[in-house]
Scaffold this active site. Structure first.
Site, PDB file in Angstrom:
ATOM      1  N   GLU A 152       0.856  -1.194   0.000  1.00  0.00           N
ATOM      2  CA  GLU A 152       0.000   0.000   0.000  1.00  0.00           C
ATOM      3  C   GLU A 152       0.891   1.243   0.000  1.00  0.00           C
ATOM      4  O   GLU A 152       1.912   1.266   0.651  1.00  0.00           O
ATOM      5  CB  GLU A 152      -0.873  -0.068   1.265  1.00  0.00           C
ATOM      6  CG  GLU A 152      -1.814   1.072   1.451  1.00  0.00           C
ATOM      7  CD  GLU A 152      -2.678   1.301   0.236  1.00  0.00           C
ATOM      8  OE1 GLU A 152      -3.438   0.398  -0.138  1.00  0.00           O
ATOM      9  OE2 GLU A 152      -2.588   2.400  -0.354  1.00  0.00           O
ATOM     10  N   LEU A 154      -0.519   4.573   0.425  1.00  0.00           N
ATOM     11  CA  LEU A 154      -1.256   5.750   0.887  1.00  0.00           C
ATOM     12  C   LEU A 154      -0.478   6.504   1.963  1.00  0.00           C
ATOM     13  O   LEU A 154       0.339   5.937   2.679  1.00  0.00           O
ATOM     14  CB  LEU A 154      -2.641   5.356   1.407  1.00  0.00           C
ATOM     15  CG  LEU A 154      -2.777   4.418   2.613  1.00  0.00           C
ATOM     16  CD1 LEU A 154      -2.600   5.140   3.934  1.00  0.00           C
ATOM     17  CD2 LEU A 154      -4.133   3.754   2.574  1.00  0.00           C
ATOM     18  N   ASN A 209       9.740   3.948   0.117  1.00  0.00           N
ATOM     19  CA  ASN A 209       9.843   4.703   1.367  1.00  0.00           C
ATOM     20  C   ASN A 209      11.283   5.132   1.662  1.00  0.00           C
ATOM     21  O   ASN A 209      11.512   6.225   2.173  1.00  0.00           O
ATOM     22  CB  ASN A 209       9.255   3.901   2.533  1.00  0.00           C
ATOM     23  CG  ASN A 209       7.737   4.080   2.599  1.00  0.00           C
ATOM     24  OD1 ASN A 209       7.160   4.775   1.784  1.00  0.00           O
ATOM     25  ND2 ASN A 209       7.100   3.445   3.576  1.00  0.00           N
ATOM     26  N   GLY A 254      13.131  20.498   6.934  1.00  0.00           N
ATOM     27  CA  GLY A 254      12.344  20.797   8.137  1.00  0.00           C
ATOM     28  C   GLY A 254      12.920  20.079   9.328  1.00  0.00           C
ATOM     29  O   GLY A 254      14.127  20.148   9.595  1.00  0.00           O
ATOM     30  N   GLY A 258       9.028  11.865  10.183  1.00  0.00           N
ATOM     31  CA  GLY A 258       8.529  11.097  11.323  1.00  0.00           C
ATOM     32  C   GLY A 258       7.439  10.166  10.837  1.00  0.00           C
ATOM     33  O   GLY A 258       7.360   9.851   9.648  1.00  0.00           O
ATOM     34  N   CYS A 261       5.890   5.153   9.290  1.00  0.00           N
ATOM     35  CA  CYS A 261       6.351   4.417   8.106  1.00  0.00           C
ATOM     36  C   CYS A 261       7.804   4.675   7.742  1.00  0.00           C
ATOM     37  O   CYS A 261       8.626   3.768   7.791  1.00  0.00           O
ATOM     38  CB  CYS A 261       5.446   4.744   6.925  1.00  0.00           C
ATOM     39  SG  CYS A 261       3.729   4.388   7.291  1.00  0.00           S
ATOM     40  N   LYS A 264      10.505   3.655  10.399  1.00  0.00           N
ATOM     41  CA  LYS A 264      10.487   2.194  10.619  1.00  0.00           C
ATOM     42  C   LYS A 264      11.003   1.450   9.389  1.00  0.00           C
ATOM     43  O   LYS A 264      11.751   0.472   9.504  1.00  0.00           O
ATOM     44  CB  LYS A 264       9.049   1.797  10.955  1.00  0.00           C
ATOM     45  CG  LYS A 264       8.588   0.433  10.494  1.00  0.00           C
ATOM     46  CD  LYS A 264       7.157   0.172  10.890  1.00  0.00           C
ATOM     47  CE  LYS A 264       6.150   0.381   9.779  1.00  0.00           C
ATOM     48  NZ  LYS A 264       6.132  -0.559   8.696  1.00  0.00           N
ATOM     49  N   LYS A 318       2.900  15.148  10.867  1.00  0.00           N
ATOM     50  CA  LYS A 318       2.604  15.946   9.672  1.00  0.00           C
ATOM     51  C   LYS A 318       1.179  16.483   9.842  1.00  0.00           C
ATOM     52  O   LYS A 318       0.454  16.008  10.724  1.00  0.00           O
ATOM     53  CB  LYS A 318       2.741  15.099   8.403  1.00  0.00           C
ATOM     54  CG  LYS A 318       1.769  13.924   8.352  1.00  0.00           C
ATOM     55  CD  LYS A 318       2.009  13.054   7.135  1.00  0.00           C
ATOM     56  CE  LYS A 318       1.192  13.523   5.972  1.00  0.00           C
ATOM     57  NZ  LYS A 318       1.185  12.583   4.854  1.00  0.00           N
TER      58      LYS A 318
HETATM   59  C1  UGA Z   1       4.623   7.459   3.800  1.00  0.00           C
HETATM   60  C2  UGA Z   1       4.678   7.408   2.270  1.00  0.00           C
HETATM   61  O1  UGA Z   1       4.676   8.742   1.756  1.00  0.00           O
HETATM   62  C3  UGA Z   1       3.490   6.641   1.691  1.00  0.00           C
HETATM   63  O2  UGA Z   1       3.615   6.541   0.282  1.00  0.00           O
HETATM   64  C4  UGA Z   1       3.480   5.233   2.319  1.00  0.00           C
HETATM   65  O3  UGA Z   1       2.370   4.468   1.862  1.00  0.00           O
HETATM   66  C5  UGA Z   1       3.411   5.357   3.822  1.00  0.00           C
HETATM   67  O4  UGA Z   1       4.536   6.120   4.295  1.00  0.00           O
HETATM   68  C6  UGA Z   1       3.431   3.957   4.400  1.00  0.00           C
HETATM   69  O5  UGA Z   1       4.436   3.269   4.246  1.00  0.00           O
HETATM   70  O6  UGA Z   1       2.394   3.496   4.899  1.00  0.00           O
HETATM   71  P1  UGA Z   1       3.259   8.937   5.594  1.00  0.00           P
HETATM   72  O7  UGA Z   1       4.207   8.369   6.600  1.00  0.00           O
HETATM   73  O8  UGA Z   1       1.810   8.928   5.869  1.00  0.00           O
HETATM   74  O9  UGA Z   1       3.457   8.198   4.168  1.00  0.00           O
HETATM   75  O10 UGA Z   1       3.643  10.481   5.380  1.00  0.00           O
HETATM   76  P2  UGA Z   1       4.572  11.310   4.386  1.00  0.00           P
HETATM   77  O11 UGA Z   1       3.732  12.270   3.665  1.00  0.00           O
HETATM   78  O12 UGA Z   1       5.429  10.405   3.587  1.00  0.00           O
HETATM   79  O13 UGA Z   1       5.488  12.128   5.406  1.00  0.00           O
HETATM   80  C7  UGA Z   1       6.461  11.479   6.224  1.00  0.00           C
HETATM   81  C8  UGA Z   1       7.287  12.481   6.980  1.00  0.00           C
HETATM   82  O14 UGA Z   1       8.173  13.166   6.107  1.00  0.00           O
HETATM   83  C9  UGA Z   1       6.504  13.576   7.710  1.00  0.00           C
HETATM   84  O15 UGA Z   1       7.059  13.730   9.011  1.00  0.00           O
HETATM   85  C10 UGA Z   1       6.728  14.811   6.871  1.00  0.00           C
HETATM   86  O16 UGA Z   1       6.671  15.999   7.626  1.00  0.00           O
HETATM   87  C11 UGA Z   1       8.128  14.557   6.347  1.00  0.00           C
HETATM   88  N1  UGA Z   1       8.426  15.275   5.074  1.00  0.00           N
HETATM   89  C12 UGA Z   1       7.766  14.961   3.940  1.00  0.00           C
HETATM   90  C13 UGA Z   1       9.425  16.247   5.053  1.00  0.00           C
HETATM   91  O17 UGA Z   1      10.062  16.549   6.094  1.00  0.00           O
HETATM   92  N2  UGA Z   1       9.724  16.850   3.860  1.00  0.00           N
HETATM   93  C14 UGA Z   1       9.074  16.554   2.707  1.00  0.00           C
HETATM   94  O18 UGA Z   1       9.416  17.139   1.655  1.00  0.00           O
HETATM   95  C15 UGA Z   1       8.073  15.582   2.751  1.00  0.00           C
END
Ligand code: UGA
Length: 428
Positions: A152, A154, A209, A254, A258, A261, A264, A318
């Protein structure tokens, strides 16, 4: 189709609601009676935009059923999805105990028709083969089944639209029958369908990831160079990102990544690499920079603070989620407490989860304005929309000192200077 999801976290519950909404008959199996009762009443337990409405709609239409029992759902389903957690152990290895326990329960309850057992949980390469062995050991003699990996992609905060508008659907299996059924189920999803073997499907998820984590750490590393030289990280990355080979998405510096996903999965990929005798230096550096991003921000606060009272805006890892797992806020709050700060926090959704960790060691308020009242400075840890165009003049009047530490670069430094703030952001 009749399908079952085992586990009702972000992946299980969101996917279950989306496939129910497509008209399928969906079962969701859990193991906690209180949670199953809440779900039956339309409470999704987690905060995810649009999820409550989608759940209520499909409960009303009787297309989604929640239960503690395996027998009926498993024996009547064509596809069974494993969507339980695979949290990290102390050594970074993914904890697969729930996956294996669920596999045993599925095996014992399989019907005599053909069933696809598909793992959507993120599991290290090779795990599906182990699941297959467990099933073979425990299934009734007449049961017919095949294993498939269907990772997945998402994101929390945009989980429903990510599921419906997925860029790709990955199906890994050795069984043509399983592939056919999974392709049929995913037909309403527009994204490209990638059909492959089990190991490739498992590795696609970790590669995605780890690549996302790498992009973030790279952006943070460049922000360190900017801070030492006076360059502006946003301008640098905007310009670099215009190169189509590189792009700008997911390159925002930033407080580091965190959530449940990326941290880990990078850890688990390092662990798998070690087991396979692969040098994991590169991924370890990605992790190290992620830690440095948080430390760098903390150091800025400790160096420029104007008193021990601090307001914090944003606690979730986030925006648009109440999830605080591996959130940078945990590290920052913990260290500010060690440095004897008096902390008042505001977050539109995540306060209740932070309260479970810090209890009454910090104070909680209902608005961003209440948080800054009489505080010596403000720190912003999550870029919730409601902070972006907040009345900054009012904020300045409420703060004891006009100081903002912004861990997400949400304001224009020139504007903040004009308004009379001392503004510390990332790489600018
Ligand atoms: C992430 C992946 O983006 C999904 O595609 C994946 O399905 C999911 O893990 C999973 O394995 O289930 P998620 O952890 O919900 O999704 O959130 P992200 O949008 O990826 O953000 C992760 C972290 O990265 C957040 O703390 C966000 O603030 C940080 N981030 C993101 C940044 O610091 N800079 C960025 O440019 C983008």
């Amino acid at each position: 189709m009749t399908i079952t999801f085992i586990g009702h976290g972000y992946v299980g519950l969101v996917s279950a609601c989306v496939f129910a909404d497509f008209g399928n008959e969906v079962y969701v199996i859990g193991r906690n009676k209180e949670k199953i009762n809440r779900l039956k009443k339309g409470d999704p337990i987690i905060y995810e935009p649009g999820l409550k409405e989608l759940l209520e709609k499909n409960l009303k239409a009787k297309r989604i059923n929640f239960t503690l029992d395996y027998k009926k759902p498993i024996s009547s389903s064509e596809i069974v999805f494993i969507t339980v957690g695979t949290p990290p152990k102390e050594n970074g290895e993914a904890d697969l105990s729930s996956v294996f326990e669920v596999a045993r329960n599925i095996a014992k309850n399989l019907g005599y028709h053909f069933t696809v057992v598909s793992c959507k949980s993120t599991v290290p390469v090779g795990t599906n083969k182990k699941v297959q062995k467990i099933l073979e050991k425990h299934v009734p003699k007449k049961a017919q089944f095949a294993i498939a990996s269907c990772p997945e992609f998402l994101r929390e905060g945009s989980a429903i639209s990510d599921t419906i508008n997925a860029d790709r659907v990955v199906i890994g299996s050795e069984s043509k029958k399983a592939i056919k059924l999974l392709l049929k189920l995913h037909e309403p999803i527009a994204g490209k369908k990638i059909v492959t073997d089990l190991a490739s499907a498992e590795l696609i998820k970790y590669t995605s990831n780890a690549m996302l984590a790498t992009k973030i750490s790279f952006a943070n590393l460049i922000s360190f160079y900017c801070e030492k030289t006076g360059a502006d990280v946003e301008t640098v990355l905007d310009a670099v990102g215009l190169d189509k080979r590189i792009g700008r998405v997911f390159m925002y510096p930033g407080l580091g990544y965190g959530g449940s996903c990326l941290p880990k999965d990078v850890m688990a990929l390092i662990d798998t690499g070690k087991k396979l005798n692969i040098d994991t230096l590169f991924l370890e550096a990605v992790e190290k920079v992620n830690q440095q991003a948080k430390e760098n921000f903390l150091k800025k606060i400790l160096k420029h603070q104007q008193g021990k009272k601090i307001a914090i805006w944003g606690l979730s890892f986030k925006p648009n989620t109440d999830d605080v797992r591996f959130a940078p806020s945990l590290f920052i709050i913990d260290n500010l407490l060690k440095n004897e700060f008096e902390i008042t926090v505001y977050d539109p959704e995540a306060e209740k989860n932070i309260k479970k960790i810090f209890g009454n060691k910090i104070s909680y308020v209902d608005t961003p304005y209440q948080a800054v009242k009489n505080a010596d400075q403000l720190a912003i840890l999550t870029e919730w929309n409601e902070f972006k165009q907040i009345n900054l003049k009012k904020i300045k009047n409420l703060l004891k000192n006009p100081i903002i530490f912004d861990g997400r670069n949400i304001y224009d430094p020139i504007l903040l200077k004009k308004l009379g703030f001392k503004y510390f952001s990332i790489g600018r």
